[in-house]
Design an enzyme around this catalytic site. Structure first.
Site, PDB file in Angstrom:
ATOM      1  N   ARG A   1      -8.578  12.400  12.184  1.00 16.18           N
ATOM      2  CA  ARG A   1      -7.152  12.147  12.481  1.00 16.18           C
ATOM      3  C   ARG A   1      -6.343  13.457  12.415  1.00 16.18           C
ATOM      4  NH1 ARG A   1      -5.484   6.962   9.024  1.00 16.18           N
ATOM      5  NH2 ARG A   1      -3.510   7.266  10.134  1.00 16.18           N
TER       6      ARG A   1
ATOM      7  N   LYS B   1       0.835  -1.206   0.000  1.00 13.25           N
ATOM      8  CA  LYS B   1       0.000   0.000   0.000  1.00 13.25           C
ATOM      9  C   LYS B   1       0.872   1.259   0.000  1.00 13.25           C
ATOM     10  CE  LYS B   1      -2.947   0.577   3.599  1.00 13.25           C
ATOM     11  NZ  LYS B   1      -2.830   1.872   4.338  1.00 13.25           N
ATOM     12  N   SER B   2       1.889   1.288   0.851  1.00 13.08           N
ATOM     13  CA  SER B   2       2.756   2.484   0.929  1.00 13.08           C
ATOM     14  C   SER B   2       3.429   2.744  -0.422  1.00 13.08           C
ATOM     15  CB  SER B   2       3.844   2.272   1.986  1.00 13.08           C
ATOM     16  OG  SER B   2       3.271   2.207   3.255  1.00 13.08           O
TER      17      SER B   2
ATOM     18  N   SER C   1       7.290   9.677  11.921  1.00 15.58           N
ATOM     19  CA  SER C   1       6.215   9.325  10.996  1.00 15.58           C
ATOM     20  C   SER C   1       6.705   9.429   9.562  1.00 15.58           C
ATOM     21  CB  SER C   1       5.033  10.278  11.214  1.00 15.58           C
ATOM     22  OG  SER C   1       4.232  10.332  10.049  1.00 15.58           O
TER      23      SER C   1
ATOM     24  N   ARG D   1      -6.198   2.381  18.085  1.00 14.10           N
ATOM     25  CA  ARG D   1      -5.904   0.937  18.047  1.00 14.10           C
ATOM     26  C   ARG D   1      -5.537   0.352  19.409  1.00 14.10           C
ATOM     27  NH1 ARG D   1      -2.951   0.677  12.092  1.00 14.10           N
ATOM     28  NH2 ARG D   1      -4.906   0.712  10.926  1.00 14.10           N
TER      29      ARG D   1
ATOM     30  N   GLN E   1       4.846   9.443   7.086  1.00  7.32           N
ATOM     31  CA  GLN E   1       3.921  10.313   6.348  1.00  7.32           C
ATOM     32  C   GLN E   1       4.365  11.770   6.467  1.00  7.32           C
ATOM     33  OE1 GLN E   1      -0.032   9.287   7.690  1.00  7.32           O
ATOM     34  NE2 GLN E   1       0.178   7.180   6.984  1.00  7.32           N
TER      35      GLN E   1
ATOM     36  N   ASP F   1       1.912  -0.933  12.122  1.00  9.73           N
ATOM     37  CA  ASP F   1       0.696  -1.449  11.493  1.00  9.73           C
ATOM     38  C   ASP F   1       0.430  -2.918  11.847  1.00  9.73           C
ATOM     39  OD1 ASP F   1       0.343   1.018  10.347  1.00  9.73           O
ATOM     40  OD2 ASP F   1       1.098   0.438   8.373  1.00  9.73           O
TER      41      ASP F   1
END
Ligand SMILES: O=C(O)C1=C[C@@H](OP(=O)(O)O)[C@@H](O)[C@H](O)C1
Ligand SMILES: C=C(OP(=O)(O)O)C(=O)O
EC number: 2.5.1.19
Length: 426
Positions: free
Chosen positions: A122, A24-25, A168, A347, A170, A316
């Protein structure tokens, strides 16, 4: 809202799986980075799941021409990106929203990024603040912390020196993308290396990014278009990990997962399983942007473990690891993992609330949990709209029967998950 029931698996399995979802990344990045070239990028094995199809659709709305046949994608960008006539919907994907902030901050035009109810909740300040500090115009709900986000692209961003308070990938990727169009060399530092697909792929396309001896990545602004991508996306180790846990908790079972990225920042959860007593072998076969190969997981002992380091390398996979921890001998503890609270769901709460329903003893902390291993009992659990929670508890069902409520979220990352799970019973 769909549900499903998983029955206890009463026999061992020994399977080779070559159909696990593509990474996915890497898929998100393929679609976005193709915009930095002026030639067609060819991507094989693109992840055709909701998150990455949304990214592809945004890339198209920005003016690129996309030809897609199944998972083969060709992306031909336009020289100048187009201001879209509508809002850009990132669906459930934090990666898409945060990376697009960095990419769009210096593109002429106005852009509105939104997402589903989970994504709109988020935190986006982690990218909005550092981008604003270099001249970007980004606003949104709660003073720019929550989507919908509104970006009015500026002509040029300032170069920066930024030591990120949060580890992170991201945030790092958003800042690297912004730096590519800044008016000087920028420097980015993180406390612990996070997944580094952005650095590897952009370097492979011709960008200049190098580490200095103070641990900063120096990012040089682009002088010209980058080379196009010609890539086969490997299997996603985070998706494959559900089946690694399946083998770890099912006596006498073995799984061989084909063509996975063996990037060290992505396989830490397999190393944790190994430390718990499971037999795990990595068989590296090639290196294209990153090492790629097969992972073999063979059922063996399963002992409790403490996990407090390299958290970003297994963030994850922690929900799936919690299932292995619940069936391990002794106690296990996860700490330094506060980031779990700002994923598709909180989570930490999702894991412990569901483990409670399955009769597992635990203690919850602000930054993790302690689990007393032993057994799981059948229950009806809620996914909280989070794909990783739904799939983790589906794997728990192999041990104890399980009803999972609200499974649509699995479509965001792993549409054929149930099909592969069903094949374990054959
Ligand atoms: O960059 C990426 O592709 C990702 C980075 C991680 O998020 P953070 O950067 O928020 O840790 C991870 O949880 C997510 O699934 C994918
Ligand atoms: C956290 C995840 O993704 P994202 O942040 O892109 O929504 C994930 O896939 O577990």
């Amino acid at each position: 809202m769909k549900n499903f029931s998983i029955n206890r698996l009463v026999k061992p399995f020994d399977i080779t799986i070559s159909t696990i979802a593509s990474d996915k990344s890497i898929s998100h990045r393929c679609a976005m980075f193709s915009l930095f070239s002026n030639q067609t990028s060819y991507i094989k094995n693109y992840l055709t799941a909701e998150d990455t199809l949304n990214t592809l659709s945004i890339v198209e709305q920005l003016g690129a021409t996309i030809k897609r046949v199944g998972s083969n994608v060709e992306i031909t960008p336009k020289d100048i990106l187009t201001e879209p006539s509508n809002i850009l919907d990132c669906g459930n994907s934090g990666t898409a929203m945060r990376l697009f902030c960095g990419l769009l901050a210096s593109i002429e035009g106005s852009f509105i990024l939104t997402g589903d109810k989970y994504l709109r909740n988020r935190p986006m300040k982690r990218v909005a603040d550092p981008l604003r500090s270099i001249g970007a115009n980004i606003d949104g709900r709660e003073n720019g912390n929550k989507a919908p986000l509104f970006i009015r692209g500026v002509k040029e961003l300032e170069p920066f020196i930024y030591h990120s308070p949060v580890d992170s990938a991201q945030v790092k990727s958003a800042m690297i993308l912004a730096a590519l169009r800044a008016n000087g060399v920028s420097k980015y530092k993180e406390n612990e290396l996070t997944r580094d697909h952005t650095e590897r792929m952009l370097k492979g396309m011709g960008a200049t990014l190098e580490y200095d001896n103070e641990g900063f990545i120096n990012i040089h602004p682009l002088k010209a278009h980058l080379d196009p991508l010609n890539i086969t996306v490997p299997t996603d180790p985070s998706s494959a990990f559900f089946f690694a846990v399946a083998a770890a908790i099912t006596p006498n079972s073995r799984v061989l997962i084909k063509n996975v990225t063996l990037n060290p920042t992505r396989i830490e959860a397999y190393e944790v399983l190994k430390r718990m007593g499971v037999i795990v072998n990595f068989i590296e076969k090639e290196n294209i942007y990153e090492p790629i190969g097969d992972i073999e997981v063979i059922n063996n002992e399963l002992n409790g473990i403490d996990v407090s380091e390299n958290i970003s390398w297994l963030i994850d996979e922690l929900p799936a690891l919690s299932i292995a921890m619940s069936l391990a001998k002794g106690t296990s503890k996860v700490s330094n993992a506060k980031e779990l609270r700002v994923k598709e769901s909180d989570r930490i709460s999702s894991v412990v609330n569901n483990l409670k329903l399955c009769g597992v003893k635990f203690t919850e902390f602000e930054d993790g949990y302690e689990i007393t291993g032993g057994s799981l009992q059948k229950s009806t659990i809620n996914s909280y709209g989070d794909h990783r929670i739904a799939m983790s508890f589906a794997i728990a069902g192999l041990n104890c029967d399980m009803n999972i409520e609200d499974i649509d979220c699995i479509e965001t990352s792993f549409p054929n998950f149930k099909e592969i799970l069903d094949s374990l019973y054959i």
